[in-house]
Design a protein around this motif. Structure first.
Motif, PDB file in Angstrom:
ATOM      1  N   UNK A  57     115.576  30.284 111.521  1.00 58.80           N
ATOM      2  CA  UNK A  57     114.616  30.905 110.620  1.00 58.80           C
ATOM      3  C   UNK A  57     113.718  31.832 111.403  1.00 58.80           C
ATOM      4  N   UNK A  58     113.513  32.983 110.830  1.00 61.35           N
ATOM      5  CA  UNK A  58     112.608  33.963 111.418  1.00 61.35           C
ATOM      6  C   UNK A  58     111.360  33.942 110.538  1.00 61.35           C
ATOM      7  N   UNK A  59     110.261  33.534 111.140  1.00 63.54           N
ATOM      8  CA  UNK A  59     109.035  33.364 110.361  1.00 63.54           C
ATOM      9  C   UNK A  59     108.502  34.718 109.875  1.00 63.54           C
ATOM     10  N   UNK A  60     108.254  34.803 108.592  1.00 63.75           N
ATOM     11  CA  UNK A  60     107.662  36.012 108.000  1.00 63.75           C
ATOM     12  C   UNK A  60     106.168  35.790 107.807  1.00 63.75           C
ATOM     13  N   UNK A  61     105.340  36.803 107.799  1.00 61.56           N
ATOM     14  CA  UNK A  61     105.686  38.213 107.948  1.00 61.56           C
ATOM     15  C   UNK A  61     105.925  38.598 109.402  1.00 61.56           C
ATOM     16  N   UNK A  62     106.801  39.590 109.593  1.00 60.63           N
ATOM     17  CA  UNK A  62     107.029  40.162 110.920  1.00 60.63           C
ATOM     18  C   UNK A  62     106.059  41.325 111.122  1.00 60.63           C
ATOM     19  N   UNK A  63     105.771  41.671 112.393  1.00 60.87           N
ATOM     20  CA  UNK A  63     104.912  42.844 112.621  1.00 60.87           C
ATOM     21  C   UNK A  63     105.486  44.077 111.916  1.00 60.87           C
ATOM     22  N   UNK A  64     104.608  44.994 111.565  1.00 63.25           N
ATOM     23  CA  UNK A  64     104.987  46.121 110.703  1.00 63.25           C
ATOM     24  C   UNK A  64     106.062  47.032 111.292  1.00 63.25           C
ATOM     25  N   UNK A  65     106.150  47.070 112.627  1.00 67.72           N
ATOM     26  CA  UNK A  65     107.137  47.983 113.222  1.00 67.72           C
ATOM     27  C   UNK A  65     108.566  47.429 113.147  1.00 67.72           C
ATOM     28  N   UNK A  66     108.709  46.223 112.609  1.00 67.31           N
ATOM     29  CA  UNK A  66     110.051  45.624 112.519  1.00 67.31           C
ATOM     30  C   UNK A  66     110.486  45.565 111.046  1.00 67.31           C
ATOM     31  N   UNK A  67     111.723  45.983 110.800  1.00 63.92           N
ATOM     32  CA  UNK A  67     112.277  45.964 109.446  1.00 63.92           C
ATOM     33  C   UNK A  67     112.775  44.537 109.149  1.00 63.92           C
ATOM     34  N   UNK A  68     112.002  43.804 108.342  1.00 62.16           N
ATOM     35  CA  UNK A  68     112.314  42.388 108.079  1.00 62.16           C
ATOM     36  C   UNK A  68     113.697  42.230 107.460  1.00 62.16           C
ATOM     37  N   UNK A  69     114.019  43.113 106.514  1.00 62.74           N
ATOM     38  CA  UNK A  69     115.315  43.010 105.828  1.00 62.74           C
ATOM     39  C   UNK A  69     116.462  43.092 106.822  1.00 62.74           C
ATOM     40  N   UNK A  70     116.322  44.018 107.763  1.00 64.65           N
ATOM     41  CA  UNK A  70     117.375  44.218 108.766  1.00 64.65           C
ATOM     42  C   UNK A  70     117.558  42.943 109.603  1.00 64.65           C
TER      43      UNK A  70
END
Ligand code: NDP
Length: 295
Positions: free
Chosen positions: A95-108
């Motif tokens: 699991x990748x904890x959300x939210x991710x920093x803004x410079x990273x495309x979470x969907x990708x």
């Protein structure tokens, strides 16, 4: 009328114990489910969630890995981390904890997770499986927890009108998809509401089961609830409270006291849906290992 309180802490504990005993049984055969959590940056709430997930994993006898990456981690570094975990045979759930920093495309990033290890159930493959009723789908932990709570509390969903307020990919949409499936905890007639819904109280008052996943403190008031309805409060909101040592307290999306006066059953905040989420994440990790063994 005073509502029955649906105790997510107790139901979640039972599920965690069930998972732990299955883990102990499988460990005898040399198999141990492993969950990796990836945390990017220093968001305090995310750090708390990741810590409690790791602790719950260990208590259930699972292998738990937490990767803490700095906030300036690049997208490609994070994708490489996901690739490494995808290839790691000791890890069954990522699991990748959300939210991710803004410079990273979470969907990708979420799409990079091997669908067979996607225990959050956010990968499009698992979303599609959930919609089509494929039992191998990983069901997103929070709505899955709500469904288990209903089943284990003896609340009939078959034929009931479930109204969900909120249409996020994490809660509202998968909640609707779970409740319309055939079988236990499903077979409901589902209405999904959102910020553009016209005359929301008229819609919510039609609910036999009302699920609030809005993110606004005490938004659902008693006049929005049909007397006798079951009310599930997914919301977790901080409100200022100088009387508390931390200066805030947690409240849900439902005005608890007045709604509890008229509902037949209600989940408290905290101690309702929250503890179910972690329990279902463990359940999904166990499912991931079992499905990997069958491949
Ligand atoms: P989002 O912000 O992603 O979605 C909120 C939804 O509520 C949106 O669909 C939005 O509509 C709708 N909404 C907002 N305002 C209104 C309004 N005035 N009338 C009707 N609908 C409205 O939130 P999440 O789904 O991620 O989370 C919802 C809540 O659940 C939060 O409090 C969150 O903290 C909590 N949560 C709890 C978890 C747990 O473990 N218990 C896990 C995950 C979340 P629109 O789409 O039109 O903007």
């Amino acid at each position: 009328m005073s509502a029955r309180i649906l105790d997510g802490a107790a139901i979640g504990k039972t599920i965690r114990e069930e998972v732990a005993s299955e883990v102990a049984r499988l460990s005898g055969n040399g198999r141990k489910p492993g969950l990796a959590a990836v945390l990017v940056g220093e968001d305090p709430a995310s750090a708390v969630y990741v810590r409690s997930k790791g602790k719950a994993c260990e208590e259930a006898g699972m292998h738990s890995v937490t990767l803490r990456l700095p906030a300036d981690t690049s997208e490609s570094e994070l994708l490489s981390t996901v690739d490494r975990l995808n290839a790691d045979a000791s890890i069954h759930g990522i699991l990748v904890q959300l939210p991710l920093p803004r410079h990273i495309d979470s969907e990708k990033v979420l799409r990079r997770i091997d669908p067979g290890k996607d225990v959050d159930g956010f990968h499009p493959v698992n979303v599609g499986k959930l919609v089509t009723g494929d039992k191998s789908a990983f069901r997103p932990a929070t709505p899955y927890g709500v469904q288990q709570m209903l089943i284990r509390s003896g609340i009939e969903t078959k034929g009931a009108h479930a109204v969900i307020v909120g249409r996020s990919n994490i809660v509202g949409k998968p909640m609707a998809n779970l409740l319309i499936q055939q079988g236990p905890g499903g077979d409901a007639t589902v209405t999904v509401c959102h910020s553009r819904t016209r005359d929301l109280p008229t819609v919510t008052r039609q609910a036999d089961i009302l699920v609030a996943a809005i993110g606004k403190a005490e938004f659902v008031t008693a006049d929005m609830v049909r007397p006798g309805a079951v009310v599930i409060d997914v919301g977790i909101n901080r409100v200022d409270d100088p009387a508390r040592p931390r200066g805030y307290r947690l409240v849900g999306d439902v005005a608890y006291e007045p709604v509890a006066q008229i509902a037949s059953a209600i989940t408290p905040v905290p101690g309702g849906v929250g503890p179910m989420t972690i329990a279902m994440l463990l359940q999904n990790t166990l499912q991931a290992m079992k499905q990997a063994d069958l491949d």
